[in-house]
Design a protein around this motif. Structure first.
Motif, PDB file in Angstrom:
ATOM      1  N   ALA A 174     -74.589  -4.946 -34.055  1.00 51.07           N
ATOM      2  CA  ALA A 174     -75.151  -6.337 -33.412  1.00 51.07           C
ATOM      3  C   ALA A 174     -76.290  -5.894 -33.155  1.00 51.07           C
ATOM      4  N   ARG A 175     -76.780  -4.514 -32.962  1.00 47.70           N
ATOM      5  CA  ARG A 175     -77.807  -4.436 -32.007  1.00 47.70           C
ATOM      6  C   ARG A 175     -79.235  -3.684 -33.241  1.00 47.70           C
ATOM      7  N   GLU A 176     -78.814  -3.428 -33.906  1.00 50.51           N
ATOM      8  CA  GLU A 176     -79.106  -2.866 -35.974  1.00 50.51           C
ATOM      9  C   GLU A 176     -79.919  -4.486 -36.010  1.00 50.51           C
ATOM     10  N   GLU A 177     -78.887  -5.183 -36.468  1.00 52.42           N
ATOM     11  CA  GLU A 177     -78.910  -6.600 -37.239  1.00 52.42           C
ATOM     12  C   GLU A 177     -80.068  -7.568 -35.864  1.00 52.42           C
ATOM     13  N   LEU A 178     -80.161  -7.372 -34.265  1.00 53.12           N
ATOM     14  CA  LEU A 178     -80.628  -8.185 -33.728  1.00 53.12           C
ATOM     15  C   LEU A 178     -82.107  -7.534 -34.067  1.00 53.12           C
ATOM     16  N   THR A 179     -82.370  -6.229 -33.853  1.00 56.62           N
ATOM     17  CA  THR A 179     -83.715  -5.193 -33.741  1.00 56.62           C
ATOM     18  C   THR A 179     -84.459  -6.024 -35.183  1.00 56.62           C
ATOM     19  N   GLU A 180     -83.894  -5.659 -36.732  1.00 55.54           N
ATOM     20  CA  GLU A 180     -84.376  -6.207 -37.556  1.00 55.54           C
ATOM     21  C   GLU A 180     -85.110  -7.987 -37.812  1.00 55.54           C
ATOM     22  N   GLU A 181     -84.448  -8.228 -36.876  1.00 54.48           N
ATOM     23  CA  GLU A 181     -84.314  -9.752 -37.036  1.00 54.48           C
ATOM     24  C   GLU A 181     -85.663 -10.355 -36.388  1.00 54.48           C
ATOM     25  N   ILE A 182     -85.314  -9.366 -35.052  1.00 54.09           N
ATOM     26  CA  ILE A 182     -86.638  -9.503 -34.140  1.00 54.09           C
ATOM     27  C   ILE A 182     -87.999  -8.966 -35.147  1.00 54.09           C
ATOM     28  N   ARG A 183     -87.773  -7.987 -35.362  1.00 51.60           N
ATOM     29  CA  ARG A 183     -89.540  -7.227 -36.353  1.00 51.60           C
ATOM     30  C   ARG A 183     -89.888  -8.566 -36.976  1.00 51.60           C
ATOM     31  N   THR A 184     -88.741  -8.912 -37.813  1.00 49.99           N
ATOM     32  CA  THR A 184     -89.059 -10.236 -38.820  1.00 49.99           C
ATOM     33  C   THR A 184     -89.940 -11.428 -38.082  1.00 49.99           C
ATOM     34  N   LEU A 185     -89.909 -12.055 -36.733  1.00 45.60           N
ATOM     35  CA  LEU A 185     -90.466 -12.434 -35.771  1.00 45.60           C
ATOM     36  C   LEU A 185     -91.208 -12.395 -35.271  1.00 45.60           C
ATOM     37  N   ALA A 186     -92.144 -10.720 -34.851  1.00 48.70           N
ATOM     38  CA  ALA A 186     -92.560 -10.280 -34.175  1.00 48.70           C
ATOM     39  C   ALA A 186     -94.239 -10.509 -35.015  1.00 48.70           C
ATOM     40  N   GLY A 187     -95.226 -11.351 -33.965  1.00 50.58           N
ATOM     41  CA  GLY A 187     -96.249 -10.906 -34.283  1.00 50.58           C
ATOM     42  C   GLY A 187     -96.400 -12.563 -34.521  1.00 50.58           C
ATOM     43  N   THR A 188     -95.801 -13.467 -35.179  1.00 44.34           N
ATOM     44  CA  THR A 188     -95.647 -14.819 -35.239  1.00 44.34           C
ATOM     45  C   THR A 188     -95.344 -15.849 -34.320  1.00 44.34           C
ATOM     46  N   ASP A 189     -95.373 -17.048 -35.101  1.00 40.04           N
ATOM     47  CA  ASP A 189     -94.541 -18.490 -33.758  1.00 40.04           C
ATOM     48  C   ASP A 189     -93.916 -19.305 -34.891  1.00 40.04           C
ATOM     49  N   GLN A 190     -92.557 -18.018 -35.587  1.00 43.09           N
ATOM     50  CA  GLN A 190     -91.743 -18.650 -36.297  1.00 43.09           C
ATOM     51  C   GLN A 190     -90.268 -18.904 -35.975  1.00 43.09           C
ATOM     52  N   VAL A 191     -89.130 -19.656 -36.530  1.00 46.31           N
ATOM     53  CA  VAL A 191     -88.568 -19.707 -35.333  1.00 46.31           C
ATOM     54  C   VAL A 191     -86.946 -18.711 -36.291  1.00 46.31           C
ATOM     55  N   ALA A 192     -86.722 -18.904 -34.793  1.00 49.83           N
ATOM     56  CA  ALA A 192     -85.478 -17.992 -35.079  1.00 49.83           C
ATOM     57  C   ALA A 192     -83.873 -18.926 -34.988  1.00 49.83           C
ATOM     58  N   MET A 193     -83.025 -18.483 -35.554  1.00 51.53           N
ATOM     59  CA  MET A 193     -81.788 -19.280 -35.612  1.00 51.53           C
ATOM     60  C   MET A 193     -80.792 -18.178 -34.737  1.00 51.53           C
ATOM     61  N   SER A 194     -79.688 -19.166 -34.595  1.00 48.85           N
ATOM     62  CA  SER A 194     -78.385 -18.759 -34.367  1.00 48.85           C
ATOM     63  C   SER A 194     -76.986 -19.434 -34.397  1.00 48.85           C
ATOM     64  N   PRO A 195     -76.251 -18.868 -35.294  1.00 48.99           N
ATOM     65  CA  PRO A 195     -74.861 -19.849 -34.694  1.00 48.99           C
ATOM     66  C   PRO A 195     -74.176 -19.393 -34.010  1.00 48.99           C
ATOM     67  N   ASP A 196     -73.170 -19.990 -33.100  1.00 50.55           N
ATOM     68  CA  ASP A 196     -72.245 -19.506 -32.046  1.00 50.55           C
ATOM     69  C   ASP A 196     -70.737 -18.985 -32.215  1.00 50.55           C
ATOM     70  N   GLY A 197     -70.570 -19.354 -34.005  1.00 47.86           N
ATOM     71  CA  GLY A 197     -68.779 -19.278 -34.251  1.00 47.86           C
ATOM     72  C   GLY A 197     -68.444 -20.034 -33.944  1.00 47.86           C
ATOM     73  N   PHE A 198     -68.514 -21.296 -33.242  1.00 56.37           N
ATOM     74  CA  PHE A 198     -67.902 -21.975 -33.318  1.00 56.37           C
ATOM     75  C   PHE A 198     -67.795 -23.790 -33.372  1.00 56.37           C
ATOM     76  N   GLY A 199     -68.913 -23.663 -34.643  1.00 52.12           N
ATOM     77  CA  GLY A 199     -69.732 -24.912 -35.151  1.00 52.12           C
ATOM     78  C   GLY A 199     -71.126 -25.647 -34.228  1.00 52.12           C
ATOM     79  N   ILE A 200     -71.598 -24.902 -33.166  1.00 50.42           N
ATOM     80  CA  ILE A 200     -72.947 -24.622 -32.682  1.00 50.42           C
ATOM     81  C   ILE A 200     -73.280 -24.522 -33.221  1.00 50.42           C
ATOM     82  N   HIS A 201     -74.814 -24.577 -33.723  1.00 48.61           N
ATOM     83  CA  HIS A 201     -76.339 -23.707 -34.413  1.00 48.61           C
ATOM     84  C   HIS A 201     -77.373 -24.354 -33.505  1.00 48.61           C
ATOM     85  N   ALA A 202     -78.113 -23.590 -32.855  1.00 49.22           N
ATOM     86  CA  ALA A 202     -79.398 -23.312 -32.227  1.00 49.22           C
ATOM     87  C   ALA A 202     -80.042 -22.553 -33.066  1.00 49.22           C
TER      88      ALA A 202
END
Length: 255
Positions: A174-202
């Motif tokens: 989980a740490r590796e996946e999250l770290t990679e995702e954070i790298r793509t967001l750094a320095g931008t104002d792009q949106v981040a996504m997250s499903p909770d696994g129970f049918g809810i998205h953010a």
């Protein structure tokens, strides 16, 4: 002149406040509940003493009984005080009109979060009352490190050592996946996504002031109402709202 007894009482009161703070500081996204025994072990305190503190904190509303037998969780008063303290910040005063417009445009629950001690805290929520099914988030909720809002904060956090320590609490994969995702967001104002696994998205976007990131604006809904499409119209509306609020905060940031 203060008597020796007064000094002793003062010292004892200070120690009680310090121990209370130590116990409350143990709670976070990765530790939503714990027993008095677990708290005692982590803090190196006597189990009986720690149990008495926990019992007193329940009576005061700072803690409440957890879902597991003998466990404790943050209480309503603690959430209320935290939300009140966060609510005093400027962005919470400016955000409502932007959030209402976004909520009206998308028909989705709109959430403003500020960074707490170990993760984002939900500070304001706007809901579309016309919807039959409504996804809501309680003000004062502390979000997990894998939430979309957390990803955005971690991507723009100036204290990288602090970010690394927080990420270190996650399992390796989980740490590796999250770290990679954070790298793509750094320095931008792009949106981040997250499903909770129970049918809810953010979906979350950063809000900046003159010092850096100060908040996130997010949309929360069921997966059918909020597809995780970074290039879709919903993501564009969210990003534009966050940019407009950033401008109002004096921290407009180009992608």
């Amino acid at each position: 002149m203060a008597e020796k007894g007064d000094d002793a009482r003062s010292s004892g009161d200070i120690q009680a406040v310090d121990r209370t703070a130590q116990i409350l500081r143990l709670f976070g996204p990765e530790t939503p509940e714990l027993t008095a025994g677990e708290a005692a072990e982590r803090l190196g305190l006597n189990r009986t003493t720690t149990y008495r503190y926990c019992t007193s904190l329940v009576a005061s509303g700072l803690l409440e009984r957890g879902s597991a037998p003998g466990s404790y969780a943050p209480g309503a008063l603690l959430l209320q005080l935290g939300a009140f303290a966060l609510g005093r910040r400027k962005v919470v005063d400016l955000a409502p009109s932007y959030m209402r417009e976004l909520c009206s445009t998308t028909g989705l629950t709109t959430v403003l979060s500020l960074w707490g001690s170990t993760g984002p805290i939900v500070s304001r929520v706007e809901e579309d009352a016309t919807r039959t099914v409504l996804v809501t988030v309680r003000v004062g909720t502390q979000l997990s490190l894998t939430a979309a809002q957390s990803k955005v904060f971690l991507a723009h956090m100036s204290d990288q050592l602090r970010a690394d320590r927080l990420l270190g609490s996650l399992p390796a994969v989980a740490r590796e996946e999250l770290t990679e995702e954070i790298r793509t967001l750094a320095g931008t104002d792009q949106v981040a996504m997250s499903p909770d696994g129970f049918g809810i998205h953010a979906m979350a976007a950063p809000v900046f002031d003159e010092y850096g990131i100060c908040a996130t604006v997010a949309l929360v809904a069921t997966d059918d109402l909020l597809p995780l499409d970074v290039h879709g119209a919903t993501a564009r509306h969210l990003r534009n709202t966050a940019r407009a609020l950033s401008q109002a905060m004096g921290g407009d940031k180009d992608a």
